[in-house]
Design a protein around this motif. Sequence first.
Motif, short mmCIF file in Angstrom:
data_model
loop_
_atom_site.label_atom_id
_atom_site.label_comp_id
_atom_site.label_asym_id
_atom_site.label_seq_id
_atom_site.Cartn_x
_atom_site.Cartn_y
_atom_site.Cartn_z
N GLU A 195 41.43 33.36 43.52
CA GLU A 195 41.32 33.42 44.98
C GLU A 195 41.02 34.84 45.45
OE1 GLU A 195 41.25 30.94 47.13
OE2 GLU A 195 41.31 29.58 45.40
N ARG A 196 41.56 35.82 44.74
CA ARG A 196 41.28 37.21 45.09
C ARG A 196 39.82 37.56 44.84
NH1 ARG A 196 44.89 41.72 42.24
NH2 ARG A 196 43.82 40.81 40.44
N ASP A 197 39.24 37.02 43.76
CA ASP A 197 37.81 37.25 43.51
C ASP A 197 36.96 36.69 44.64
OD1 ASP A 197 38.59 38.32 41.06
OD2 ASP A 197 38.26 36.44 39.98
N PRO B 256 46.86 46.56 42.33
CA PRO B 256 48.01 47.46 42.16
C PRO B 256 47.67 48.81 41.56
CG PRO B 256 48.01 45.80 40.43
CD PRO B 256 46.91 45.43 41.37
N SER B 257 46.54 48.91 40.86
CA SER B 257 46.18 50.17 40.23
C SER B 257 44.68 50.23 40.03
CB SER B 257 46.88 50.33 38.87
OG SER B 257 46.39 49.37 37.94
N ASN C 19 39.45 48.21 37.95
CA ASN C 19 38.23 48.46 37.19
C ASN C 19 37.99 47.40 36.12
OD1 ASN C 19 37.32 50.74 38.55
ND2 ASN C 19 38.50 52.15 37.27
N MET C 20 39.05 46.94 35.50
CA MET C 20 38.89 45.91 34.47
C MET C 20 38.37 44.61 35.07
SD MET C 20 42.33 46.55 32.16
CE MET C 20 41.97 45.13 31.13
N ARG C 21 38.91 44.24 36.23
CA ARG C 21 38.46 43.00 36.85
C ARG C 21 37.07 43.16 37.46
NH1 ARG C 21 38.95 37.83 35.79
NH2 ARG C 21 38.54 36.52 37.61
N LEU C 22 36.81 44.30 38.08
CA LEU C 22 35.50 44.53 38.69
C LEU C 22 34.40 44.54 37.65
CD1 LEU C 22 36.45 47.27 41.31
CD2 LEU C 22 35.91 44.87 41.76
N LEU C 23 34.68 45.05 36.47
CA LEU C 23 33.68 45.02 35.40
C LEU C 23 33.37 43.59 35.00
CD1 LEU C 23 31.92 46.37 33.27
CD2 LEU C 23 33.94 46.56 31.79
N ARG C 24 34.40 42.75 34.95
CA ARG C 24 34.16 41.35 34.60
C ARG C 24 33.33 40.65 35.68
NH1 ARG C 24 36.78 38.19 30.84
NH2 ARG C 24 38.25 39.89 30.49
N PRO D 256 45.08 31.24 37.95
CA PRO D 256 45.17 31.97 36.69
C PRO D 256 43.79 32.14 36.06
CG PRO D 256 45.96 29.73 36.40
CD PRO D 256 45.73 29.91 37.87
N ARG D 257 43.56 33.30 35.48
CA ARG D 257 42.28 33.55 34.82
C ARG D 257 42.25 32.81 33.51
NH1 ARG D 257 41.11 39.59 33.30
NH2 ARG D 257 42.61 39.03 31.69
N ARG D 258 41.15 32.10 33.26
CA ARG D 258 41.01 31.31 32.03
C ARG D 258 40.09 32.02 31.05
NH1 ARG D 258 40.32 25.17 34.49
NH2 ARG D 258 42.16 25.22 35.81
#
Length: 353
Positions: free
Chosen positions: A39-41, A65-66, A71-76, A351-353
């Motif tokens: 949902e955040r994406d 939160p950090s 950065n890890m999620r934005l890269l994905r 949840p991320r799958r």
Amino acid sequence: MITNPTPQRSLRGHRPQRPSQRTAVTSGYIAHLATRLTERDRWLARMLYEHRVLTTHQIVQMAWPSVRAANMRLLRLYRWRLIDRFQPFVTYGTAPMHYVLDLAGAAVLAREDGLDLRDLDYRHDRATGIAYSLHLAHTVGTNGFFSSLVARSRRPDTTGRLTAWWSETRCTRHFGDIVRPDAYGLWHENSPVPTALEWFLEFDFGTERPDRLGRKLAGYAKLAATTGITTPVLVWMPTSRREAAVRRALAAALAGLDDPSLVPVATSGAEFLDGPADDPTAACWQPLDARRPSTRRLHLSELARAWPQLPPLGNSTSDPAQANGDVANGDVANGLLPPSPLPPRPSDRRPRR
């Protein structure tokens, strides 16, 4: 002697593999993304559609939160073509990464709202073209103002929250025939007395003459007379010296109006914030009233009481879009409805799958 070493950027690995533009908008690929996006994406995609560009710092402020987690999620999301990115050139140091909506992200939003991609008036080259726009710094600055308000709303000790944030594009769509503010915002404060304040923002970078800013007040007065809604105008400036010059021009413009009470004005700037934190809700706002001049700076929530002529918010007539003759379903024909400024709570995320 080595006089021209290989730049560090050239030593990095290959760019992440991404689907082609044709693949990114196919039904199969969008269905595949549906099982991976949280949902955040989806909220981030809507925010990028509404506000065009957000930096890493602004995204972290609002929803993560950090920096490392963001950065890890934005890269994905970049690899999936939900978002695209660029890094502007700066003379000194390194600019933060700037993110815009990509083709798959626009297709996901269109499918979720039962629209065709062409109904969103989205083009990838136009989305990434803001990297070369002369208005990039102004857009990022305006978005930074509101991302600070979102960050303030998420703090556990806060008593208020940002409940609406419209982009310049949306404001132009509704009011562009009369006035074109840089943004529209609505803040609700719960303590000590429940209050609400809506405003139009003029984000000033010191690039235009103060008298030109003053001439805009006639348009805001006309808008208030046309809609029957008095909406304050907040002017944010870079320095105290710039504020002094602009206040003189605004005071002269207000004196020339038939009814100055139709345009409540307050000014502030980054120099008036106490401490290193960016918090536009702090006691940094100074209303402009020639009849009752005061040097006291007010909190954002106190401005509503500084203008007793403002009607209380909360009823349907206080919605500027409805007053302009637009309803929610009608606005969808021109794109998506404005997203909530606040990200979904962690319990609401898939949840991320």
